[in-house]
Design an enzyme around this catalytic site. Structure first.
Site, mmCIF file in Angstrom:
data_model
loop_
_atom_site.group_PDB
_atom_site.id
_atom_site.type_symbol
_atom_site.label_atom_id
_atom_site.label_comp_id
_atom_site.label_asym_id
_atom_site.label_seq_id
_atom_site.Cartn_x
_atom_site.Cartn_y
_atom_site.Cartn_z
ATOM 1 C CB SER A 125 -0.882 0.025 1.249
ATOM 2 O OG SER A 125 -1.542 1.286 1.367
ATOM 3 C CE1 TYR A 174 -4.009 -2.051 4.908
ATOM 4 C CE2 TYR A 174 -3.318 0.211 4.529
ATOM 5 C CZ TYR A 174 -3.765 -0.994 4.044
ATOM 6 O OH TYR A 174 -3.957 -1.160 2.695
HETATM 7 P P1 NAP Z 1 -11.518 -5.394 0.084
HETATM 8 O O1 NAP Z 1 -12.364 -4.867 -1.016
HETATM 9 O O2 NAP Z 1 -11.814 -5.026 1.496
HETATM 10 O O3 NAP Z 1 -11.459 -6.980 -0.044
HETATM 11 C C1 NAP Z 1 -10.700 -7.701 0.875
HETATM 12 C C2 NAP Z 1 -10.571 -9.134 0.402
HETATM 13 O O4 NAP Z 1 -9.677 -9.828 1.282
HETATM 14 C C3 NAP Z 1 -11.873 -9.880 0.436
HETATM 15 O O5 NAP Z 1 -11.868 -10.794 -0.642
HETATM 16 C C4 NAP Z 1 -11.817 -10.618 1.777
HETATM 17 O O6 NAP Z 1 -12.594 -11.806 1.787
HETATM 18 C C5 NAP Z 1 -10.351 -10.955 1.824
HETATM 19 N N1 NAP Z 1 -9.795 -11.208 3.148
HETATM 20 C C6 NAP Z 1 -9.715 -10.357 4.198
HETATM 21 N N2 NAP Z 1 -9.104 -10.977 5.220
HETATM 22 C C7 NAP Z 1 -8.791 -12.211 4.811
HETATM 23 C C8 NAP Z 1 -8.176 -13.328 5.431
HETATM 24 N N3 NAP Z 1 -7.748 -13.282 6.709
HETATM 25 N N4 NAP Z 1 -8.042 -14.478 4.715
HETATM 26 C C9 NAP Z 1 -8.453 -14.524 3.426
HETATM 27 N N5 NAP Z 1 -9.047 -13.509 2.795
HETATM 28 C C10 NAP Z 1 -9.216 -12.378 3.482
HETATM 29 O O7 NAP Z 1 -9.968 -5.005 -0.139
HETATM 30 P P2 NAP Z 1 -9.206 -4.265 -1.345
HETATM 31 O O8 NAP Z 1 -9.376 -2.803 -1.170
HETATM 32 O O9 NAP Z 1 -9.490 -4.916 -2.643
HETATM 33 O O10 NAP Z 1 -7.706 -4.576 -0.880
HETATM 34 C C11 NAP Z 1 -6.927 -5.622 -1.432
HETATM 35 C C12 NAP Z 1 -5.490 -5.378 -1.032
HETATM 36 O O11 NAP Z 1 -5.090 -4.097 -1.519
HETATM 37 C C13 NAP Z 1 -5.265 -5.332 0.490
HETATM 38 O O12 NAP Z 1 -4.032 -5.948 0.793
HETATM 39 C C14 NAP Z 1 -5.211 -3.852 0.796
HETATM 40 O O13 NAP Z 1 -4.455 -3.581 1.945
HETATM 41 C C15 NAP Z 1 -4.544 -3.333 -0.462
HETATM 42 N N6 NAP Z 1 -4.773 -1.907 -0.697
HETATM 43 C C16 NAP Z 1 -6.010 -1.423 -0.982
HETATM 44 C C17 NAP Z 1 -6.167 -0.049 -1.200
HETATM 45 C C18 NAP Z 1 -7.496 0.579 -1.527
HETATM 46 O O14 NAP Z 1 -7.572 1.833 -1.576
HETATM 47 N N7 NAP Z 1 -8.543 -0.198 -1.756
HETATM 48 C C19 NAP Z 1 -5.058 0.802 -1.110
HETATM 49 C C20 NAP Z 1 -3.823 0.266 -0.804
HETATM 50 C C21 NAP Z 1 -3.681 -1.098 -0.611
HETATM 51 P P3 NAP Z 1 -14.216 -11.781 2.131
HETATM 52 O O15 NAP Z 1 -14.886 -11.156 0.927
HETATM 53 O O16 NAP Z 1 -14.552 -13.225 2.291
HETATM 54 O O17 NAP Z 1 -14.388 -10.952 3.365
#
Ligand code: NAP
Length: 252
Positions: free
Chosen positions: A147, A161
């Protein structure tokens, strides 16, 4: 990219957001995609169905990647398919409600570190065992989803985080050197503000609206824009790139 037929790509946390977009793009490239999820079975099955509708192959496996036993079961399910695992996207990640460090409990901090750091390390460990040439593997490629928080620190929101993502960046560099001789590349992407559900977990679903004026490109990103960089780093198009981290953040 027909070379990828018959190979498995595992995307952790692929039921929603960046993981789901990555799973779809990898399936379109011919990988058999393992769609891991933690709780939302319906969402995971919808991703698998959308891949099948587009002519691709995918299967869903529930596992909480913060738990070692569940990681072992996840990889055992992949072994059962009988195809080589050559790609891993360590995408699953969590954050909790925005707050200052002085208000954070040890339980919260440990949960963030367990999911974002331990979980990613455990999945990488199991993937390396299977990809390593000295172990009979075909080599492969791993992408860790970090991130922009690891650079910016997320003050007043979630320094826990941000610290976890700093650890992800560091193990990307270290592991890339450790396994380069095994035919395995390890890289990272650092998304900026991307339109997904994660901001609601932080208690501010419209966080991007508040902050987008501070982004040089003046907008939030889409999950498929992050997925494209992940797929580049997974692919042979980046065959001499390892230990690198791409910022996908609109310039912030
Ligand atoms: P999201 O929409 O909240 O989706 C999270 C996903 O991770 C879901 O599929 C969830 O499964 C799964 N998950 C959470 N905890 C888990 C665990 N312990 N074991 C297995 N699966 C798990 O997240 P996102 O925004 O797409 O983020 C994806 C990645 O990008 C993360 O690492 C996040 O830190 C990073 N990121 C995101 C952003 C942003 O702005 N969105 C920015 C920087 C970095 P369920 O659906 O079953 O709950």
């Amino acid at each position: 990219m027909s070379h990828s037929y018959g190979e498995i790509a595992l995307v952790t946390g692929a039921s929603r957001g960046i993981g789901a977009a990555t799973a779809r793009q990898l399936a379109a490239q011919g990988y058999v995609v393992c769609v891991n999820y933690q709780a939302r079975k319906d969402a995971a099955l919808a991703v698998v169905q959308s891949i099948a509708d587009a002519g691709g192959r995918a299967f869903a496996v529930q596992a909480d990647i913060s738990q070692e036993e569940e990681v072992l079961q996840l990889f055992a399910s992949i072994d059962d398919v009988g195809l080589p695992l050559t790609r891993l996207v360590n995408n699953a990640g969590i954050l909790f409600k925005q707050s200052k460090l002085v208000d954070m409990t040890a339980d919260r901090i440990n949960r963030v570190l367990l999911a974002n750091v331990t979980g990613s390390l455990l999945c990488a460990r199991e993937a390396v065992k299977r990809m390593a040439r000295s172990n009979g593997g075909k080599g492969g490629s791993i992408v860790n989803v970090s991130s922009g928080a690891s650079r910016l620190g997320s003050p007043n929101e979630y320094v826990d985080y941000a610290a976890s993502k700093g650890a992800v960046d560091t193990f990307t560099i270290g592991l890339s050197k450790e396994v380069a001789g095994e035919g395995i590349r390890v890289n990272g992407v650092r998304p900026g503000l991307i339109h997904t559900d994660i901001h609601a977990d932080g208690g501010e679903p419209n966080r991007i609206d508040r902050l987008q004026d501070k982004i040089p490109m003046q907008r939030g990103g889409r999950p498929d824009e992050v997925a494209a960089s992940i797929c580049f780093l997974l692919s042979d198009a980046s065959s001499f790139t390892t230990g690198s981290i791409i910022d996908v953040s609109g310039g912030i």
